[in-house]
Write a protein that holds these residues in place. Structure first.
Motif, short mmCIF file in Angstrom:
data_model
loop_
_atom_site.label_atom_id
_atom_site.label_comp_id
_atom_site.label_asym_id
_atom_site.label_seq_id
_atom_site.Cartn_x
_atom_site.Cartn_y
_atom_site.Cartn_z
N ASP A 132 0.87 -1.17 0.00
CA ASP A 132 0.00 0.00 0.00
C ASP A 132 0.91 1.23 0.00
O ASP A 132 1.35 1.68 1.06
CB ASP A 132 -0.92 -0.03 1.22
N GLU A 133 1.20 1.71 -1.20
CA GLU A 133 2.13 2.84 -1.32
C GLU A 133 1.58 4.09 -0.67
O GLU A 133 2.33 4.89 -0.12
CB GLU A 133 2.48 3.08 -2.78
N ALA A 134 0.26 4.28 -0.73
CA ALA A 134 -0.34 5.47 -0.12
C ALA A 134 -0.11 5.48 1.39
O ALA A 134 0.13 6.53 1.98
CB ALA A 134 -1.84 5.53 -0.44
N ALA A 135 -0.18 4.31 2.01
CA ALA A 135 0.05 4.21 3.46
C ALA A 135 1.53 4.06 3.77
O ALA A 135 1.93 4.18 4.93
CB ALA A 135 -0.72 3.02 4.03
N GLY A 136 2.34 3.76 2.76
CA GLY A 136 3.77 3.57 2.98
C GLY A 136 4.09 2.28 3.72
O GLY A 136 5.02 2.25 4.52
N LEU A 137 3.32 1.21 3.42
CA LEU A 137 3.49 -0.05 4.14
C LEU A 137 3.41 -1.26 3.21
O LEU A 137 2.69 -1.25 2.22
CB LEU A 137 2.38 -0.23 5.18
N VAL A 138 4.12 -2.30 3.60
CA VAL A 138 3.90 -3.63 3.06
C VAL A 138 3.32 -4.44 4.21
O VAL A 138 3.93 -4.52 5.28
CB VAL A 138 5.19 -4.30 2.56
N ARG A 139 2.15 -5.00 4.01
CA ARG A 139 1.53 -5.88 5.02
C ARG A 139 1.83 -7.32 4.63
O ARG A 139 1.61 -7.72 3.50
CB ARG A 139 0.03 -5.66 5.12
N ILE A 140 2.33 -8.07 5.59
CA ILE A 140 2.69 -9.47 5.42
C ILE A 140 1.76 -10.27 6.31
O ILE A 140 1.62 -9.96 7.50
CB ILE A 140 4.15 -9.71 5.86
N GLU A 141 1.11 -11.28 5.74
CA GLU A 141 0.25 -12.16 6.53
C GLU A 141 0.66 -13.60 6.25
O GLU A 141 0.77 -14.00 5.09
CB GLU A 141 -1.22 -11.98 6.16
N VAL A 142 0.86 -14.37 7.28
CA VAL A 142 1.15 -15.80 7.16
C VAL A 142 0.09 -16.52 7.99
O VAL A 142 -0.01 -16.31 9.20
CB VAL A 142 2.57 -16.15 7.63
#
Length: 157
Positions: free
Chosen positions: A89-99
């Motif tokens: 999510d470039e707008a939020a400035g995050l990569v969310r990782i879910e395992v």
């Protein structure tokens, strides 16, 4: 391994709003599956504009590796794979990782260094805690749990 990558609003035109990019894949609950998940994360970040040697790509790969290794070691249920989901999510400035794995959590995962300083394991979630902006876990229906982490990236200009 299966997955999809989504970008944009699906209309083929530039809306001026950057939509999150996403990749989901399933892996065998084995050490090889954990390695493949880490490699996939690096490739995804590279496709999304973050070279393999960049700080964000290395950080995401490390976090994926730790969470996937935990899913294999502590969340393995015979006959069940684990699932990796990455969202940029470039707008939020995050990569969310879910395992996600099929094992129910007996207690919340803890981010504490190993009680044995010379031990060969026990530091994975401690590393995740240091590298991620935030992380946590939630139960998954019908069974299992999802452990997630959010890693900061440079915002698009």
């Amino acid at each position: 391994m299966t997955g999809t990558t989504a970008s944009g609003d699906g209309s083929g035109r530039d809306t001026g709003v950057t939509q999150p990019r996403e990749k989901t894949a399933q892996f065998a609950s084995t050490p090889r599956g954990a390695r493949l998940a880490r490699r996939l994360a690096g490739r995804c970040l590279e496709e999304w504009g973050h070279p393999l040697a960049s700080d964000v790509s290395c950080t995401v790969a490390l976090v994926v590796g730790e969470l996937a290794a935990n899913a294999v070691r502590h969340g393995h249920v015979p006959g069940h794979d684990f699932r990796l989901r990455l969202v940029l999510d470039e707008a939020a400035g995050l990569v969310r990782i879910e395992v996600a794995d099929a094992a129910a959590a007996k207690r919340p995962p803890a981010a504490s260094p190993s009680s044995c300083p010379d031990g060969e394991s026990g530091r994975g979630l401690f590393l995740v805690d240091v590298l991620a902006e935030r992380w946590g876990w939630e139960p998954r229906e019908p069974v299992g749990k999802t452990v997630w982490a959010e890693v900061p990236v440079a915002r698009a200009r």
